[in-house]
Scaffold this motif. Structure first.
Motif, short mmCIF file in Angstrom:
data_model
loop_
_atom_site.label_atom_id
_atom_site.label_comp_id
_atom_site.label_asym_id
_atom_site.label_seq_id
_atom_site.Cartn_x
_atom_site.Cartn_y
_atom_site.Cartn_z
N HIS A 1 0.85 -1.20 0.00
CA HIS A 1 0.00 0.00 0.00
C HIS A 1 0.88 1.24 0.00
N ASP B 1 1.48 5.25 1.15
CA ASP B 1 1.26 5.93 2.43
C ASP B 1 -0.15 6.48 2.55
N GLU B 2 -0.67 7.06 1.49
CA GLU B 2 -2.01 7.66 1.58
C GLU B 2 -3.12 6.62 1.72
N GLU B 3 -2.81 5.35 1.53
CA GLU B 3 -3.81 4.29 1.65
C GLU B 3 -3.79 3.64 3.04
N THR B 4 -2.92 4.12 3.92
CA THR B 4 -2.79 3.49 5.23
C THR B 4 -2.87 4.52 6.36
N ILE B 5 -3.16 4.00 7.54
CA ILE B 5 -3.06 4.76 8.78
C ILE B 5 -1.89 4.13 9.50
N TYR B 6 -0.88 4.92 9.80
CA TYR B 6 0.34 4.33 10.35
C TYR B 6 0.90 5.19 11.48
N ALA C 1 0.80 -0.41 10.77
CA ALA C 1 -0.15 0.21 9.85
C ALA C 1 -1.37 -0.66 9.63
N THR D 1 -4.90 -0.54 6.80
CA THR D 1 -5.35 0.11 5.57
C THR D 1 -6.58 0.97 5.86
N LYS D 2 -6.76 1.99 5.05
CA LYS D 2 -7.96 2.82 5.16
C LYS D 2 -9.17 2.10 4.57
N ASP D 3 -8.94 1.32 3.54
CA ASP D 3 -10.03 0.56 2.92
C ASP D 3 -10.46 -0.58 3.82
N LYS D 4 -11.70 -1.02 3.64
CA LYS D 4 -12.17 -2.22 4.34
C LYS D 4 -11.46 -3.40 3.69
#
Length: 177
Positions: A79, A81-86, A157, A159-162
């Motif tokens: 993923h 960076d913009e696709e994750t919460i870390y 991290a 992911t932002k997506d389900k």
């Protein structure tokens, strides 16, 4: 293609020697790891490596293919960076006298949202959780006071997506799920 940060998540069985084989994949390609963490995952008996690298998307796709060839690897994902919460966590050990004698260090602690973990007559330990730049900013603010010790974790991290990993792994016929 431009290099960018990628977070690679590798879901595996917990077998001896796997870490060595995975790191050898990076070594053979002369790819430096920015960070690596390993932990239990949300699935019983399945472990997760979280690896951060700065490479091209073409390179990360090839890496994922090589990693998934390892027998114990169930599935690997990458993923941006913009696709994750870390986050990262760091511990800072500083001489205790500074905590009581220097108002400036008290302000640094307060303004950085760091937590005091322990205080002894000789030292105190701060914990800071946040993005790497936040941890590094606190490091640079504390450095003039004389850090006794410093340690930072690797990235953790989600992911932002389900990304219902259990369902994804079931679709690959994993016997460990």
């Amino acid at each position: 293609m431009e290099k960018e940060n990628f977070t690679i998540s590798v879901y595996t069985e917990n077998n001896i020697g796997l870490l060595n084989r995975i790191s050898a994949i990076f070594l053979k390609r002369h790819i430096n790891l920015d960070s690596m963490t390993a932990s239990a995952s949300e699935i019983k008996d399945v472990f997760r490596f979280t690896i951060v690298v700065k490479i091209t998307e073409e390179q990360v796709k090839k890496l994922i293919g090589q990693i998934e060839k390892q027998i114990e690897v169930i599935k690997a994902f990458y993923h941006k960076d913009e696709e994750t919460i870390y986050q990262e966590t760091a511990l800072f050990k500083v001489a205790s006298k500074l905590l009581f004698e220097d108002r400036q260090i008290q302000n640094v602690i307060k303004n950085s949202n760091a937590n005091i973990v322990t205080v002894t007559p000789e030292f105190f330990v701060l914990e800071k959780t946040g993005r790497r730049r936040e941890v590094e900013a606190l490091y640079h603010k504390l450095e003039p006071f004389g850090l006794m010790q410093f340690v930072r974790s690797g990235r953790i991290a989600v992911t932002k997506d389900k990304m219902h990993i259990s369902k994804i792994l079931e679709s690959f016929g994993s016997e460990t799920v």
